[in-house]
Design a protein around this motif. Structure first.
Motif, PDB file in Angstrom:
ATOM      1  N   ALA A  31       0.829  -1.204   0.000  1.00  0.00           N
ATOM      2  CA  ALA A  31       0.000   0.000   0.000  1.00  0.00           C
ATOM      3  C   ALA A  31       0.866   1.259   0.000  1.00  0.00           C
ATOM      4  CB  ALA A  31      -0.944  -0.005   1.204  1.00  0.00           C
ATOM      5  N   TYR A  37      -1.231   8.237  -4.446  1.00  0.00           N
ATOM      6  CA  TYR A  37      -2.216   8.307  -3.366  1.00  0.00           C
ATOM      7  C   TYR A  37      -1.994   7.193  -2.340  1.00  0.00           C
ATOM      8  CZ  TYR A  37      -4.789  11.730  -6.075  1.00  0.00           C
ATOM      9  OH  TYR A  37      -5.153  12.855  -6.750  1.00  0.00           O
ATOM     10  N   SER A  38      -0.744   6.832  -2.114  1.00  0.00           N
ATOM     11  CA  SER A  38      -0.447   5.710  -1.224  1.00  0.00           C
ATOM     12  C   SER A  38      -0.922   5.974   0.199  1.00  0.00           C
ATOM     13  CB  SER A  38       1.045   5.396  -1.227  1.00  0.00           C
ATOM     14  OG  SER A  38       1.782   6.483  -0.727  1.00  0.00           O
ATOM     15  N   TRP A  39      -0.887   7.227   0.652  1.00  0.00           N
ATOM     16  CA  TRP A  39      -1.343   7.537   2.009  1.00  0.00           C
ATOM     17  C   TRP A  39      -2.810   7.199   2.178  1.00  0.00           C
ATOM     18  CZ3 TRP A  39      -5.249  11.043   2.638  1.00  0.00           C
ATOM     19  CH2 TRP A  39      -5.546  11.851   1.547  1.00  0.00           C
ATOM     20  N   LEU A  40      -3.606   7.350   1.106  1.00  0.00           N
ATOM     21  CA  LEU A  40      -5.029   7.019   1.169  1.00  0.00           C
ATOM     22  C   LEU A  40      -5.235   5.505   1.272  1.00  0.00           C
ATOM     23  CD1 LEU A  40      -7.865   8.223   1.118  1.00  0.00           C
ATOM     24  CD2 LEU A  40      -7.810   8.041  -1.360  1.00  0.00           C
ATOM     25  N   TYR A  41      -4.431   4.746   0.534  1.00  0.00           N
ATOM     26  CA  TYR A  41      -4.513   3.289   0.604  1.00  0.00           C
ATOM     27  C   TYR A  41      -4.103   2.782   1.983  1.00  0.00           C
ATOM     28  CZ  TYR A  41      -4.882   3.536  -4.475  1.00  0.00           C
ATOM     29  OH  TYR A  41      -5.283   3.830  -5.747  1.00  0.00           O
ATOM     30  N   LEU A  43      -4.248   4.488   4.799  1.00  0.00           N
ATOM     31  CA  LEU A  43      -5.288   4.886   5.732  1.00  0.00           C
ATOM     32  C   LEU A  43      -6.494   3.942   5.656  1.00  0.00           C
ATOM     33  CD1 LEU A  43      -5.881   7.091   7.810  1.00  0.00           C
ATOM     34  CD2 LEU A  43      -6.993   8.381   5.992  1.00  0.00           C
ATOM     35  N   ASN A  44      -6.906   3.578   4.445  1.00  0.00           N
ATOM     36  CA  ASN A  44      -8.013   2.622   4.286  1.00  0.00           C
ATOM     37  C   ASN A  44      -7.659   1.258   4.858  1.00  0.00           C
ATOM     38  OD1 ASN A  44      -9.871   4.334   3.041  1.00  0.00           O
ATOM     39  ND2 ASN A  44      -9.060   3.909   1.003  1.00  0.00           N
ATOM     40  N   LEU A  45      -6.436   0.807   4.637  1.00  0.00           N
ATOM     41  CA  LEU A  45      -6.003  -0.488   5.154  1.00  0.00           C
ATOM     42  C   LEU A  45      -5.961  -0.478   6.680  1.00  0.00           C
ATOM     43  CD1 LEU A  45      -5.006  -3.336   4.471  1.00  0.00           C
ATOM     44  CD2 LEU A  45      -2.701  -2.398   4.341  1.00  0.00           C
ATOM     45  N   ALA A  47      -7.741   1.433   8.663  1.00  0.00           N
ATOM     46  CA  ALA A  47      -9.131   1.462   9.140  1.00  0.00           C
ATOM     47  C   ALA A  47      -9.753   0.072   9.070  1.00  0.00           C
ATOM     48  CB  ALA A  47      -9.940   2.457   8.318  1.00  0.00           C
ATOM     49  N   LEU A  48      -9.538  -0.628   7.971  1.00  0.00           N
ATOM     50  CA  LEU A  48     -10.086  -1.978   7.813  1.00  0.00           C
ATOM     51  C   LEU A  48      -9.512  -2.933   8.850  1.00  0.00           C
ATOM     52  CD1 LEU A  48     -11.848  -3.861   6.019  1.00  0.00           C
ATOM     53  CD2 LEU A  48      -9.761  -4.341   4.739  1.00  0.00           C
ATOM     54  N   THR A  50      -8.271  -2.165  11.793  1.00  0.00           N
ATOM     55  CA  THR A  50      -8.749  -1.780  13.115  1.00  0.00           C
ATOM     56  C   THR A  50     -10.156  -2.301  13.364  1.00  0.00           C
ATOM     57  OG1 THR A  50      -7.372   0.197  13.047  1.00  0.00           O
ATOM     58  CG2 THR A  50      -9.189   0.191  14.629  1.00  0.00           C
TER      59      THR A  50
END
Length: 116
Positions: A31, A37-41, A43-45, A47-48, A50
């Motif tokens: 990611a 946009y790696s920071w977005l990936y 962050l999504n990972l 969150a998932l 967690t």
């Protein structure tokens, strides 16, 4: 999450589809190196992961919070406390099984890394 856990128990999900700590680090690395946009990936990972960890922690497995909640519910229904020694044994066995599962999945993660 619960459906995935049930599929894992019944054998419908193979070991090759599970990841432990080693596999998670590998996916975070993918990611991070994914592009602009790696920071977005990432962050999504995060969150998932967690959310999944929180849900997994509530499963009624001894040594997890859900196991403790199950013991409290049993005590409420029985209106009698479970002896701490017996509850401790159940949680210790649950912890050993959980640690064995983590070692098993981590071993397969490491093997997957070497077979790439």
């Amino acid at each position: 999450m619960y459906q995935s856990f049930w599929q894992m128990i019944t054998g419908k999900v193979g070991v090759d589809q599970m990841s432990g700590p080693v596999g998670i680090v590998s996916e975070v690395n993918n990611a991070v190196n994914s592009g602009s946009y790696s920071w977005l990936y990432v962050l999504n990972l995060v969150a998932l992961l967690t959310i999944n960890l929180g849900i997994f922690n509530l499963l009624p497995i001894p040594a997890l919070d859900g196991g403790r909640i199950l013991f409290v519910l049993i005590e409420m229904i029985r209106r009698k406390a479970i002896p701490p020694e017996k509850e401790g044994i159940v949680h210790a066995v649950g912890m050993l099984l959980l640690l064995a599962f983590i070692v098993f999945v981590s071993f397969h993660d490491i093997m997957r890394l070497f077979n790439k």
